[in-house]
Motif scaffolding. Structure first.
Motif, PDB file in Angstrom:
ATOM      1  N   ARG A  96      31.973  38.630  46.297  1.00  0.00           N
ATOM      2  CA  ARG A  96      33.006  38.794  45.290  1.00  0.00           C
ATOM      3  C   ARG A  96      34.017  37.648  45.387  1.00  0.00           C
ATOM      4  O   ARG A  96      34.329  37.165  46.491  1.00  0.00           O
ATOM      5  N   CYS A 122      35.645  42.778  39.734  1.00  0.00           N
ATOM      6  CA  CYS A 122      36.840  42.615  40.573  1.00  0.00           C
ATOM      7  C   CYS A 122      37.020  43.787  41.531  1.00  0.00           C
ATOM      8  O   CYS A 122      38.124  44.046  42.021  1.00  0.00           O
ATOM      9  N   LEU A 142      41.167  38.078  39.807  1.00  0.00           N
ATOM     10  CA  LEU A 142      41.115  38.372  38.376  1.00  0.00           C
ATOM     11  C   LEU A 142      41.402  37.134  37.537  1.00  0.00           C
ATOM     12  O   LEU A 142      40.883  36.992  36.423  1.00  0.00           O
ATOM     13  N   ILE A 152      44.533  43.636  39.182  1.00  0.00           N
ATOM     14  CA  ILE A 152      43.712  44.439  38.272  1.00  0.00           C
ATOM     15  C   ILE A 152      44.570  45.436  37.504  1.00  0.00           C
ATOM     16  O   ILE A 152      44.292  45.749  36.355  1.00  0.00           O
ATOM     17  N   ALA A 177      41.064  40.666  44.923  1.00  0.00           N
ATOM     18  CA  ALA A 177      40.117  40.268  43.877  1.00  0.00           C
ATOM     19  C   ALA A 177      40.733  39.209  42.962  1.00  0.00           C
ATOM     20  O   ALA A 177      41.889  39.316  42.547  1.00  0.00           O
TER      21      ALA A 177
END
Length: 472
Positions: free
Chosen positions: A69, A61, A21, A293, A19
């Protein structure tokens, strides 16, 4: 998230997608400064204290199934033997075809009747992961062990109603291998592009004297452990087995873990290159890329990587090795504090679980002290020190450090011996309740306590004391 594409030219394409971030948390913003201060998410038994707001960690995320995403992807063309042919890093938009738990993914792999693309892809990843792991082990990577427990929490009272050791599956190892691959590859890339300010992670080699206890304890059981290099240690642990006692190897790996130094984050420009080495993983360069994250170092690594591939800009602080070093020191401190809090949470919930119980359980001796033994209860992953205070003053204690042996009266106890302990919560002081273990077996007059019966369903079970080891 990770995935494998169809083979082409005899090779396959593997992607690790993390993800992004860094798209949402920009340098110098309030979000960034707070994440930097926290350094890490903290995982307690009944809740999680996030490093970033929940709208990011659990939504924007979170790589949900069938939703677009933003991600940062590492994509490799690999041979069937796990050799990397080509590599590239890029910010991407991904849509996961499924969000699976480890158990769900394991079911798809094991069910040979399933021939859909998802199941076949998972099997391909799993086979490739096994080859990557074998290569790591051959290079000297250590496979250590540390008892981890999981609590079942009552949804209404929030009290623990069950406790068990975590059951790791093949899919846990599969994901771990590709996370390690991504971390190693990213470390190599950012160190090359930013040799003076790369955020890396090193694991110093422990002094050989750290292994004295491990070597002596193994020798008592007739097993040789060589610790001159990490490769020799890995080989010794792999082959350290006692017929009829499969848990011995795990115990040996647990003790090995206690011999290690702490792995730490550091700024590359402030250390000589020979100190970059990660002893446990047996790799020259390593970093954390896969969990931005919950770890601030990963976010910094994402920013460095994005700048290196022309998909983001650097900023003054990111290129200042002294500032980066300050960040690393804070991240090391926060990581250590998070570990202490997690252990305290486990201790609290363990005490709550046993508050109205008194159980006899099998355990193994992890360490022998001058007047005590440190035991591990395998069923619950609990560790405790049992002080052996004799009621009868005539009971003699004899401690032999090099033999990892304690003789109490006529009973001999050594590291890795199996014993029976009684677990209860001592509440004589209401302000300082604590979990207490007492020795049940071997039977030492004036030291051991009487066994109790434990009712489980309709079946009464009792640990029948086994013959103690008697000194000739």
């Amino acid at each position: 998230s990770s995935g494998i594409n169809a083979e082409y030219g005899g090779n396959c394409e593997v992607g690790v997608h993390i993800a992004d971030l860094s798209y949402f948390v920009r340098p110098g913003t309030a979000l960034d400064l707070e994440a930097q201060r926290r350094g890490t998410s903290v995982y307690l038994c009944d809740k999680r204290i996030d490093m970033v707001p929940e709208v990011l960690s659990s939504n924007l995320c979170s790589l949900r199934a069938n939703e677009d995403r933003l991600a940062f992807s590492g994509i490799w063309e690999m041979t069937k033997e796990g050799e990397i042919v080509k590599r590239r890093f890029s910010k991407t938009v991904i849509r996961s075809v499924a969000a699976l738990t480890y158990a769900e993914a394991q079911i798809l792999i094991d069910d040979k009747n399933r021939t859909d693309p998802l199941s076949e892809g998972l099997r391909g990843l799993n086979e490739l992961a096994k080859k990557l792991k074998q290569k790591r082990i051959e290079a000297g990577a250590l496979t250590l062990a540390s008892p981890e427990v999981r609590f079942h929490i009552d949804s209404e009272t929030h009290d623990p109603i069950g406790i068990e050791t975590k059951d790791l599956k093949e899919t846990n190892s599969m994901i771990e291998e590709f996370m390690l691959l991504a971390n190693c590859e990213v470390a190599r890339h950012i160190e090359k592009e930013f040799p003076q300010c790369a955020v890396l992670r090193r694991h110093p080699a422990p002094p050989l004297t750290n292994f004295d206890l491990l070597v002596n304890a193994a020798a008592v059981k007739g097993v040789e452990v060589i610790c001159s290099t990490n490769k020799e240690l890995a080989y010794s642990l792999e082959n350290a087995n006692i017929p009829g006692d499969p848990f011995f190897n795990i115990l040996l790996r647990i003790v090995s873990t206690r011999c290690m130094m702490q792995a730490v984050y550091f700024c590359s420009g402030l250390y000589p290159e020979e100190e970059y080495f990660h002893y446990g993983l047996a790799v020259p360069l390593y970093t954390h890329f896969t969990s931005p994250i919950r770890r601030y170092p990963d976010l910094l690594v994402h920013r460095l990587l994005a700048a290196s591939v022309g998909q983001d800009k650097t900023y003054t602080e990111l290129l200042d090795r002294n500032i980066v070093n300050e960040w690393c020191e804070n991240m090391n401190y926060r990581h250590h504090q998070a570990q202490l809090v997690q252990r305290a949470s486990i201790a609290l919930h363990t005490q709550l679980y046993f508050k109205d119980k008194c159980l006899d359980e099998d355990a193994y001796i992890l360490f022998v002290r001058r007047n005590a033994i440190v035991v591990l209860v395998r069923r619950y992953g609990l560790e405790s020190t049992i002080f052996l205070k004799a009621v009868e003053s005539t009971v003699e204690f004899k401690y032999e450090e090099e033999k990892c042996k304690l003789t109490v009266g006529r009973v001999v106890m050594q590291m890795f011996d199996r014993v029976v302990v009684q677990i209860s919560v001592e509440d004589c002081n209401i302000q300082h309740k604590k979990l207490r273990m007492k020795l049940v077996n071997p039977i030492i007059p004036g030291v051991s306590v009487e066994p109790i019966y434990v009712t489980m369903g309709n079946k009464d079970e009792a640990h029948v004391p086994k013959p103690a080891t008697i000194k000739p």
